[in-house]
Scaffold this active site. Structure first.
Site, PDB file in Angstrom:
ATOM      1  N   ASP A 191      95.423  49.741 -50.689  1.00 47.17           N
ATOM      2  CA  ASP A 191      94.902  49.631 -52.044  1.00 47.17           C
ATOM      3  C   ASP A 191      95.933  50.296 -52.965  1.00 47.17           C
ATOM      4  O   ASP A 191      96.786  51.070 -52.505  1.00 47.17           O
ATOM      5  CB  ASP A 191      93.553  50.363 -52.119  1.00 47.17           C
ATOM      6  N   ASP A 213      95.323  51.324 -56.897  1.00 48.92           N
ATOM      7  CA  ASP A 213      94.795  52.285 -57.870  1.00 48.92           C
ATOM      8  C   ASP A 213      93.968  53.358 -57.176  1.00 48.92           C
ATOM      9  O   ASP A 213      92.973  53.055 -56.521  1.00 48.92           O
ATOM     10  CB  ASP A 213      93.952  51.559 -58.927  1.00 48.92           C
ATOM     11  N   GLY A 269      88.346  45.478 -61.697  1.00 50.08           N
ATOM     12  CA  GLY A 269      88.950  44.436 -62.537  1.00 50.08           C
ATOM     13  C   GLY A 269      88.814  44.798 -64.005  1.00 50.08           C
ATOM     14  O   GLY A 269      87.718  45.105 -64.475  1.00 50.08           O
ATOM     15  N   LYS A 279      89.218  43.004 -66.837  1.00 45.87           N
ATOM     16  CA  LYS A 279      88.454  42.072 -67.702  1.00 45.87           C
ATOM     17  C   LYS A 279      86.962  42.234 -67.429  1.00 45.87           C
ATOM     18  O   LYS A 279      86.141  42.297 -68.349  1.00 45.87           O
ATOM     19  CB  LYS A 279      88.902  40.621 -67.439  1.00 45.87           C
ATOM     20  N   GLU A 280      86.632  42.314 -66.149  1.00 47.00           N
ATOM     21  CA  GLU A 280      85.237  42.487 -65.748  1.00 47.00           C
ATOM     22  C   GLU A 280      84.693  43.802 -66.288  1.00 47.00           C
ATOM     23  O   GLU A 280      83.543  43.894 -66.734  1.00 47.00           O
ATOM     24  CB  GLU A 280      85.136  42.470 -64.213  1.00 47.00           C
ATOM     25  N   THR A 334      94.654  44.618 -53.670  1.00 49.88           N
ATOM     26  CA  THR A 334      94.137  45.326 -54.845  1.00 49.88           C
ATOM     27  C   THR A 334      93.498  44.355 -55.828  1.00 49.88           C
ATOM     28  O   THR A 334      93.809  43.163 -55.821  1.00 49.88           O
ATOM     29  CB  THR A 334      95.293  46.082 -55.552  1.00 49.88           C
ATOM     30  N   THR A 369      93.910  44.985 -59.044  1.00 48.84           N
ATOM     31  CA  THR A 369      94.679  45.116 -60.287  1.00 48.84           C
ATOM     32  C   THR A 369      95.665  43.950 -60.464  1.00 48.84           C
ATOM     33  O   THR A 369      95.952  43.206 -59.529  1.00 48.84           O
ATOM     34  CB  THR A 369      95.393  46.491 -60.347  1.00 48.84           C
ATOM     35  N   ASN A 383     101.242  44.983 -62.552  1.00 46.38           N
ATOM     36  CA  ASN A 383     100.988  46.429 -62.487  1.00 46.38           C
ATOM     37  C   ASN A 383     101.481  46.996 -61.160  1.00 46.38           C
ATOM     38  O   ASN A 383     101.977  48.119 -61.093  1.00 46.38           O
ATOM     39  CB  ASN A 383      99.486  46.735 -62.607  1.00 46.38           C
TER      40      ASN A 383
HETATM   41  C1  XBP Z   1      91.376  48.866 -59.267  1.00 40.94           C
HETATM   42  C2  XBP Z   1      90.704  48.424 -60.459  1.00 40.94           C
HETATM   43  C3  XBP Z   1      91.477  47.795 -61.490  1.00 40.94           C
HETATM   44  C4  XBP Z   1      92.192  48.695 -62.477  1.00 40.94           C
HETATM   45  C5  XBP Z   1      92.545  47.866 -63.682  1.00 40.94           C
HETATM   46  O1  XBP Z   1      90.456  48.857 -58.171  1.00 40.94           O
HETATM   47  O2  XBP Z   1      89.513  48.507 -60.566  1.00 40.94           O
HETATM   48  O3  XBP Z   1      90.564  47.064 -62.215  1.00 40.94           O
HETATM   49  O4  XBP Z   1      91.378  49.758 -62.887  1.00 40.94           O
HETATM   50  O5  XBP Z   1      93.349  46.818 -63.358  1.00 40.94           O
HETATM   51  P1  XBP Z   1      90.983  48.962 -56.678  1.00 40.94           P
HETATM   52  P2  XBP Z   1      93.422  45.482 -64.262  1.00 40.94           P
HETATM   53  O6  XBP Z   1      91.761  50.239 -56.597  1.00 40.94           O
HETATM   54  O7  XBP Z   1      89.753  49.049 -55.829  1.00 40.94           O
HETATM   55  O8  XBP Z   1      91.791  47.740 -56.381  1.00 40.94           O
HETATM   56  O9  XBP Z   1      93.147  45.885 -65.675  1.00 40.94           O
HETATM   57  O10 XBP Z   1      94.825  44.973 -64.068  1.00 40.94           O
HETATM   58  O11 XBP Z   1      92.374  44.536 -63.756  1.00 40.94           O
HETATM   59 MG    MG Z   2      91.370  52.009 -55.512  1.00 41.56          MG
END
Ligand code: XBP
Ligand code: MG
Length: 251
Positions: A8, A10, A51, A53-54, A121, A123, A127
Site C-alpha cells: 500500500d 498512503d 479515494g 473523489k469519493e 493503492t 491513490t 501520486n
Molecule cells: C489512500 C487513499 C487515497 C488518498 C487520496 O488509501 O485513501 O484516497 O488519501 O488519494 P490507501 P487520491 O492507503 O488504502 O490506498 O486523492 O489520489 O484519490
Molecule cells: Mg494506506
C-alpha cells in the site's frame, strides 16, 4: 519463500495523509473559492472513505447539509481532484514527504534478492510515481513490476479488487505474495484477496481493527530504531523487518 511483496502507499510507504493529501485538498478548495477546510481531526473521519473523489462526495453528503450541489457536481469534483493532485505532486517534487522507517531498506533488500515488488493503492497513479521518484530514488518507479493505482478498478479498498488486479498482472497467486498495509480498509482489501498481511500503524490508524494480520508493528524498524510489535501474539517484541524475519513469521 514468497515471490513478491505488495505495498500500500498512503500511510504505509510514507505518512502522506495528514501533511500531504489533507493540505492539498484544502489548497484545491481555496482555488475554487469553497469554504471547505479539513482539519486534522475531521480528516481522520473522512479517511473512512478511500479515494479522493469519493472522499469529497462523502464530505458534502455527510458534513455539508448547507451546500447546494451544482447540476454538474461530478465535473466539479473531478476538477477539484485534478487541482488537488497538482498541489500534492508539487509537494512531493519538493521532497516534502519522506518514506517511513525501514521502507527503503526492505525494498532494497528485496530487490537485491530478486523478489518482485508491487504497489496496490487507491491513490492516483502520478501520486505514486512522484513519491517513489522523489522519496525513494530517481528510478524508484522502476523498482516496481506493477503499480496498481487509482481508478484502474472501479471498486476501491476495502474491496480486494486492486490486489487481485495486481496479482493477475504479475501472474502470481496470493500464497506467493505478502502485503503491507496501514489501515482497516487496507487489510480488509488484502485479506479479501487472501493475502497474508503485515501492518505498520500510524496516528490515524493505531486503533483500527487488524484482526487477521500476520503482525502489527509501529513501523518496519531500522538498526538503530527498532519497531515495536503491537499485536497480542508478539506484543513488546522489538526488531527490524527484513526478509529473514518475514520468513519466520510466514513459517
Ligand atoms: C489512500 C487513499 C487515497 C488518498 C487520496 O488509501 O485513501 O484516497 O488519501 O488519494 P490507501 P487520491 O492507503 O488504502 O490506498 O486523492 O489520489 O484519490
Ligand atoms: Mg494506506
Amino acid at each position: 519463500m514468497i515471490k513478491a511483496l505488495l505495498f500500500d502507499v498512503d500511510g504505509t510507504l510514507a505518512d502522506t495523509e495528514r501533511d500531504g493529501h489533507r493540505p492539498a485538498f484544502n489548497a484545491a478548495f481555496q482555488d475554487f473559492g469553497l469554504d471547505w477546510n479539513w482539519d486534522v481531526a475531521l480528516y481522520g473521519q473522512l479517511l473512512a472513505v478511500t479515494g479522493g473523489k469519493e472522499r469529497m462526495k462523502y464530505y458534502v453528503d455527510h458534513f455539508r447539509a448547507d451546500y447546494i450541489k451544482p447540476v454538474d457536481f461530478d465535473s466539479l469534483v473531478a476538477a477539484l481532484h485534478q487541482a488537488k493532485t497538482a498541489h500534492y505532486t508539487r509537494m512531493l517534487g519538493q521532497g516534502g514527504i519522506p518514506l517511513r522507517p525501514g521502507v527503503k531498506r526492505l525494498l532494497q533488500e528485496a530487490r537485491d534478492r530478486g523478489l518482485i515488488l508491487g504497489v496496490a493503492t487507491t491513490t492516483t497513479p502520478e501520486n505514486v510515481t512522484e513519491l517513489l521518484r522523489h522519496s525513494l530514488a530517481s528510478d524508484g518507479p522502476e523498482w516496481f513490476q506493477v503499480i496498481a493505482a487509482g481508478d484502474i478498478v472501479p471498486a476501491k479498498k476495502p474491496a480486494p479488487d486492486i490486489y487481485v488486479w495486481a496479482m493477475q498482472q504479475l501472474g502470481l497467486q496470493a500464497h506467493e505474495c505478502l502485503a503491507f498495509e496501514d489501515s482497516e480498509n487496507g487489510i480488509k482489501a488484502s485479506l479479501g484477496a487472501k493475502l497474508r498481511t503485515v501492518i505498520t500503524v500510524n496516528d490515524y490508524t493505531r486503533e483500527h481493527d487488524f484482526s487477521g494480520a500476520l503482525a502489527v508493528l509501529s513501523d518496519l524498524g531500522e538498526p538503530d530504531q527498532p519497531y515495536e510489535r503491537l499485536d497480542q501474539a508478539g506484543k513488546g517484541e522489538r526488531g527490524m523487518v527484513d526478509l529473514a524475519r518475514l520468513q519466520t513469521w510466514l513459517g
